[in-house]
Design an enzyme around this catalytic site. Structure first.
Site, mmCIF file in Angstrom:
data_model
loop_
_atom_site.group_PDB
_atom_site.id
_atom_site.type_symbol
_atom_site.label_atom_id
_atom_site.label_comp_id
_atom_site.label_asym_id
_atom_site.label_seq_id
_atom_site.Cartn_x
_atom_site.Cartn_y
_atom_site.Cartn_z
ATOM 1 C CG HIS A 57 75.304 -72.097 29.274
ATOM 2 N ND1 HIS A 57 74.613 -72.999 28.481
ATOM 3 C CD2 HIS A 57 74.797 -70.878 28.966
ATOM 4 C CE1 HIS A 57 73.750 -72.352 27.725
ATOM 5 N NE2 HIS A 57 73.846 -71.059 28.000
ATOM 6 N NE ARG B 173 70.719 -66.329 34.008
ATOM 7 C CZ ARG B 173 70.160 -66.988 35.007
ATOM 8 N NH1 ARG B 173 70.541 -66.733 36.241
ATOM 9 N NH2 ARG B 173 69.243 -67.910 34.799
ATOM 10 N NE ARG C 9 73.926 -60.881 35.240
ATOM 11 C CZ ARG C 9 74.331 -62.151 35.321
ATOM 12 N NH1 ARG C 9 74.819 -62.602 36.459
ATOM 13 N NH2 ARG C 9 74.231 -62.957 34.287
ATOM 14 C CD GLU D 105 79.531 -60.801 39.749
ATOM 15 O OE1 GLU D 105 79.138 -61.958 39.596
ATOM 16 O OE2 GLU D 105 79.208 -59.871 38.986
ATOM 17 N N GLY E 226 76.745 -62.470 44.210
ATOM 18 C CA GLY E 226 76.908 -63.493 43.178
ATOM 19 C C GLY E 226 77.804 -64.576 43.738
ATOM 20 C CB SER E 227 77.148 -67.245 46.216
ATOM 21 O OG SER E 227 76.130 -67.932 45.520
ATOM 22 C CG ASN E 228 77.077 -69.387 41.123
ATOM 23 O OD1 ASN E 228 76.908 -70.063 42.132
ATOM 24 N ND2 ASN E 228 76.153 -69.270 40.194
ATOM 25 C CG ASP E 229 81.556 -64.923 38.774
ATOM 26 O OD1 ASP E 229 82.066 -65.981 38.380
ATOM 27 O OD2 ASP E 229 81.034 -64.099 38.003
ATOM 28 C CB CYS F 39 71.388 -64.092 42.594
ATOM 29 S SG CYS F 39 72.994 -63.454 42.087
#
Length: 789
Positions: A411, A515, A563, A664, A685-688, A737
Site C-alpha cells: 500500500h 482504482r 477497476r 491475476e 495484475g502482475s503483482n497478484d 498494470c
C-alpha cells in the site's frame, strides 16, 4: 439564389471567422487557394445567435451558469446537460430551417447526388485561433443524410457549444460565453480508405524543420480520438525525406455505419484482413503528396498547422478536411535538478527497498496507529510499520514515507508513487532508528535514509516535497519534454481523483487502471452495504460518479479503465459500518474479494450501486471514454453472472462500452481462451499473479529481499505469454498494470516481443517507461532489419 444564413466554401476566406468560425473560415480559405477540400457550405453563426434570440433562450442559459463553480465537475456536467437539453428541445425558427433545407437541396444538385452523405461539423467563432484552441470541444457528426437528419444534427452542434469542457475552457481563457457563437459546417462526406493528421512542425520536439504525419485505416476519427495507435512518419521539411518511421499494430478502424447514420468501430482483421494490422498505411507517393500539401498550407497561413486529411476510397484522391494552428509549440525550459551535497560526510541511518523514487528532507513523525495521523503536518516524513488506506489524507501532506515492512507492491509503495512522494519500504528498523522530530533526508532512489538535511538546494522549497530527476511527474512543463511515439500504448495508473491535474499533461495514452478504493476511503467513507441498509445508496452513486468524472473529464477523450472495488475484507471493515457486515478472514488476500463479492447476496446490492455510478458518468455526463474492469476473476461462470447483473443496470458490453478483467489468478491463465471470448480486454495484475504463481506474499519484505517476488521469473513469464497469445487469437486487447515493465528493462523488452498491447504504469514512471519502450521497439525493428539483410 441569395441566402441570409448560408455561405458556400468558395465565398469564404480566412477573414470570415466572425461569420463562419475558425473551421469554416479555414475550409473556405483552402478552397479559394486551390487546396483539395471536400465541397460544402456553412450555416453562419448568425443562425445560432438568431435561434438563441428568437427562442428567448439567453436568459435561461445565463441562469444555469451564474455562480457555477467550474471546478465542481459533477455540477459542471449537470448544468452542461441541462443547457444542451434546452437547445435540443427548442424548435428551430422557420426562416433558418427553410434556408438550410434550400441549401441542402442545392448542394444535392451541385454534387449530382440525391440526399448526399455529409459531415455536420461545429465551427466556433473563437475556434482555431493562434492564441487559443477550441479543437474537440464541440461535436462533429459523420455520414448524415436527408434534410431531417441535417436539421437535427445542426441543432446538436449548436448545443455542443455548451459541453462541460467547452464551458470550462472558456472560463479559464476568460472568454465571454455569449461572445462566442457557433457556425455549422455541412461538408460532403469522404469515404476515407486511410486518414489521419499532419503537423507542419514536430509537436513533440518542437522542431519546426520537421513534419509529423500520423496515419491509420478508415476514417480519421480513430486517430483523433486515440482509439488506434497510428503509423507515424517524421519528415525533414527541407527535402521531404522520411527520417523516422514507426509502423504500428492497427487493431481497429472507424468506418461508415451501413445499418444506421454515423460511424462504427470495427476490427481491421475483420474488415480488411489480418495482413493489414501491421501493414504500412501510406505509400511513398502518398507521403510525398501529404508533405507537399502540408508545406503549401503552412505557407498560406504563415503559421505551423495541424491538418486533418483523408484519401478517398472511391477516387484515391487526397482531401484536406481541416487545418488549424498548432497551439502547443513552446520553448522547452531546461530545468536544473538538485543534487546531493559532497562537502559533508553522510551518515546512513537505515536502508530499505526503493518503492517510489525521489529525494526529500523533513522531520520524522513516528505513527504507531491510525489515531495519530492528525499529527502529520505539511513537510513531515511519515515513519510507520506499514500504511493503510485510512492514512492517505496524511500521506498527501507528507514529504516522504518510510516503513518497516512491505515490498514494492504494498500500500505505501503504490500510494506514494501515485502521490509523487519518495517512499522506502521494508527497512525493518525505521521505527526504532528514526526518532520523533529527527531531521532526515530520504533518498528513495537508492533506498537510503541519511541523518540531517543533506540535500543541496539553490533556493527554498515552495512545494510540499523536494524532487529529483527520478520523479519527473512533479516537474513543470512535462508536456514539452521529448516524448517518443510508441506502438505499445503507455497508460497511467491512478486512484486519487483530486491529483489528476498534476499529471494530466504527462505523455500517456489513457488511464489503464483507475482504482476506486481511494474514492471509497476518502470521498464516501462508508461501507456500501451500510449505505444500502440505511437508505443512503445515493451517497455512493453521487460520490463515486463525481470522482470518476473528475478524471474522465480531465483526460477526455482518452480512455479511462475503472477497476471496480477490490477491497479485501479487512480493508472493508475499516469503512463506516463495515464491522457490522464484514466477516473476519484468516487470509483476506485470497478471500472474499472481487467478482466473488459482487455476485454474492451479501454484497450484490452494493455492487449495483457501483454500476449505477458508472452508468451515471457515461450517460448523464456523456463521458463514454469510461470503461469498466472487474478484479480478481476466478471462473467463467462468475464472469457470466456478473455481466448479467451489470446489463440489468444498463451497462451492456458492446462497441460503446468496453469490459476488461484483471488477469491475476492462475485459473484465468489456464482458461485464457475461454475468458477471451467473454471480454474486450485483459489487464495483467502482475503483482497478484506473481504472488499466486510463486506462493510469495507480495507484502513480505523478507521474501522481496530474498528475490522470491519477481515478475521476471520464468513461470510468471510463461503465464503472461499464454495470456497474450489467447487474447490476440480472439482479437482482444491486453495490458499490464504492475510496476515490473518500468522497473526491469529486460521485462519490458520481453512484453513488447510477446506483443503486449499496452502497459499501465504509475505517474512517476510514465516518461521513463515510454522512452524505455520506444528503445525496445526500435531494437526489435533493428534486429529484424539485420536478419533480412
Amino acid at each position: 439564389m441569395t441566402y441570409k444564413y448560408i455561405k458556400w466554401f468558395d465565398e469564404i476566406s480566412k477573414e470570415d471567422i466572425p461569420i463562419v468560425g475558425g473551421k469554416g473560415a479555414n475550409l473556405g480559405e483552402l478552397t479559394q487557394k486551390g487546396v483539395s477540400v471536400p465541397p460544402g457550405f456553412c450555416i453562419t453563426a448568425k443562425a445560432y445567435s438568431d435561434f438563441i434570440s428568437k427562442e428567448e433562450l439567453g436568459d435561461k442559459i445565463r441562469r444555469k451558469i451564474e455562480g457555477l463553480d467550474i471546478e465542481d465537475s459533477a455540477k459542471l456536467q449537470m448544468r452542461s446537460l441541462e443547457i444542451r437539453d434546452i437547445i435540443n428541445n427548442s424548435p428551430m425558427p422557420n426562416e433558418i430551417k427553410e434556408e438550410i433545407e434550400r441549401a441542402y437541396k442545392e448542394f444535392s444538385i451541385k454534387t449530382r447526388i440525391e440526399n448526399p452523405f455529409v459531415a455536420v461539423r461545429s465551427s466556433a467563432t473563437a475556434e482555431d485561433l493562434p492564441e487559443a484552441s477550441f479543437a474537440g470541444q464541440q461535436d462533429t457528426y459523420l455520414h448524415i443524410s436527408r434534410i431531417d437528419e441535417v436539421l437535427r444534427y445542426t441543432r446538436k452542434c449548436w448545443a455542443s457549444l455548451w459541453t462541460a469542457r467547452a464551458i470550462y475552457y472558456r472560463e479559464k481563457q476568460n472568454f465571454d460565453h455569449f461572445q462566442v457563437s457557433l457556425s455549422v459546417v455541412i461538408q460532403k462526406m469522404i469515404n476515407s480508405e486511410k486518414s489521419g493528421v499532419m503537423f507542419t512542425a514536430n509537436p513533440i520536439t518542437n522542431d519546426v524543420n520537421q513534419l509529423m504525419i500520423n496515419a491509420s485505416w478508415g476514417l480519421g476519427e480513430a486517430v483523433v480520438s486515440g482509439t488506434v495507435s497510428p503509423d507515424e512518419y517524421i519528415l525533414d521539411k527541407c527535402n521531404k525525406k522520411v527520417v523516422e518511421k514507426h509502423i504500428s499494430e492497427k487493431v481497429v478502424m472507424v468506418v461508415k455505419n451501413e445499418e444506421d447514420i454515423g460511424t462504427v468501430e470495427v476490427r481491421v482483421s475483420d474488415f480488411l484482413g489480418y495482413d493489414f494490422i501491421n501493414k504500412q498505411c501510406l505509400t511513398e507517393e502518398e507521403i510525398d503528396e501529404l508533405a507537399e500539401y502540408g508545406i503549401k498550407i503552412e505557407n498560406i497561413y504563415e503559421n505551423y498547422e495541424d491538418i486533418e486529411w483523408g484519401f478517398d476510397k472511391d477516387t484515391k484522391k487526397l482531401y484536406i478536411l481541416q487545418a488549424r494552428p498548432i497551439t502547443t509549440l513552446k520553448n522547452r525550459v531546461k530545468k536544473e535538478v538538485n543534487s546531493m551535497g559532497e562537502k559533508k560526510e553522510l551518515k546512513v541511518l537505515t536502508k530499505g527497498l526503493s518503492a517510489s523514487p525521489g529525494i526529500a528532507c523533513g522531520n520524522v513523525k513516528n505513527i504507531s496507529n491510525i489515531s495519530e495521523i492528525s499529527r502529520i503536518e505539511d513537510g513531515d516524513v511519515i515513519v510507520t510499520v506499514m500504511t493503510n488506506p485510512d492514512m492517505v489524507p496524511a500521506m498527501r501532506r507528507a514529504r516522504a514515507v518510510v516503513t518497516d515492512e512491505g515490498g514494492r507492491t504494498c500500500h505505501a509503495a503504490i500510494v506514494s508513487r501515485e502521490l509523487g512522494i519518495p517512499c522506502i519500504v521494508g527497512t525493518k528498523t525505521a521505527t526504532e532508528t528514526l526518532k520523533e522530530g529527527m531531521s532526515i533526508t530520504v533518498d528513495a532512489t537508492r533506498g537510503v535514509v541519511y541523518e540531517g538535511k543533506v540535500f543541496k538546494k539553490e533556493k527554498e522549497d515552495t512545494g510540499k516535497s523536494d524532487i529529483s530527476s527520478q520523479n519527473p511527474a512533479a516537474l513543470d512543463n512535462l508536456v514539452y519534454q521529448l516524448s517518443p511515439i510508441t506502438a505499445t500504448k503507455i497508460y497511467m495508473n491512478l486512484g486519487e481523483p483530486s491529483i489528476i491535474n498534476r499529471y494530466k499533461e504527462l505523455p500517456f495514452d489513457g488511464i489503464g487502471l483507475m482504482r476506486t478504493e481511494f474514492i471509497f476511503t476518502n470521498m464516501i467513507g462508508a461501507h456500501p452495504m451500510y449505505l444500502v441498509k440505511t437508505n443512503q445508496g445515493k451517497v455512493l452513486i453521487d460520490k463515486m460518479s463525481e470522482g470518476i468524472t473528475t478524471v474522465a473529464q480531465a483526460i477526455y477523450p482518452k480512455p479511462i479503465v475503472v477497476r471496480l472495488s477490490d477491497f479485501r475484507t479487512n480493508e472493508f471493515r475499516g469503512l463506516k459500518g463495515g464491522d457490522e457486515v464484514e466477516p473476519v478472514e484468516n487470509n483476506p488476500m485470497i478471500g472474499w474479494r472481487g467478482v466473488s463479492r459482487y455476485i454474492s447476496p451479501e454484497y450484490e446490492e452494493g455492487f449495483r450501486l457501483e454500476c449505477r455510478a458508472l452508468k451515471k458518468v457515461r450517460e448523464e455526463y456523456g463521458l463514454t471514454n469510461v470503461w469498466a474492469m472487474l478484479p480478481f476473476v476466478r471462473t467463467t461462470w462468475e464472469l457470466v453472472k456478473v455481466k448479467e447483473i451489470m446489463a440489468s443496470e444498463g451497462l451492456v458490453q458492446g462497441n460503446n462500452f468496453k469490459l476488461w478483467i484483471m488477469a491475476e489468478v492462475p485459473s484465468v491463465v489456464f482458461e485464457a481462451e475461454e475468458f477471451a471470448q467473454l471480454v474486450d480486454g485483459f489487464s495483467i495484475g502482475s503483482n497478484d499473479l506473481t504472488q499466486l504463481i510463486m506462493g510469495a506474499d507480495r507484502d513480505s519484505g523478507i521474501l522481496n529481499n530474498m528475490g522470491y517476488f519477481d515478475e521476471r521469473n520464468e513461470a510468471v513469464k510463461k503465464a503472461i505469454s499464454i495470456l497474450i497469445k489467447a487474447t490476440h487469437k480472439y482479437g482482444k486487447t491486453i495490458s499490464i498494470c504492475g510496476q515490473g515493465p518500468s522497473q526491469y528493462p529486460e521485462f519490458a523488452e520481453f512484453l513488447v516481443q510477446e506483443g503486449i498491447d499496452s502497459m499501465s504504469v504509475n505517474p512517476d514512471t510514465v516518461n521513463y517507461t515510454r522512452r524505455l519502450v520506444a528503445s525496445v521497439e526500435q531494437r526489435i525493428i533493428l534486429k529484424q532489419a539485420r536478419k533480412l539483410k
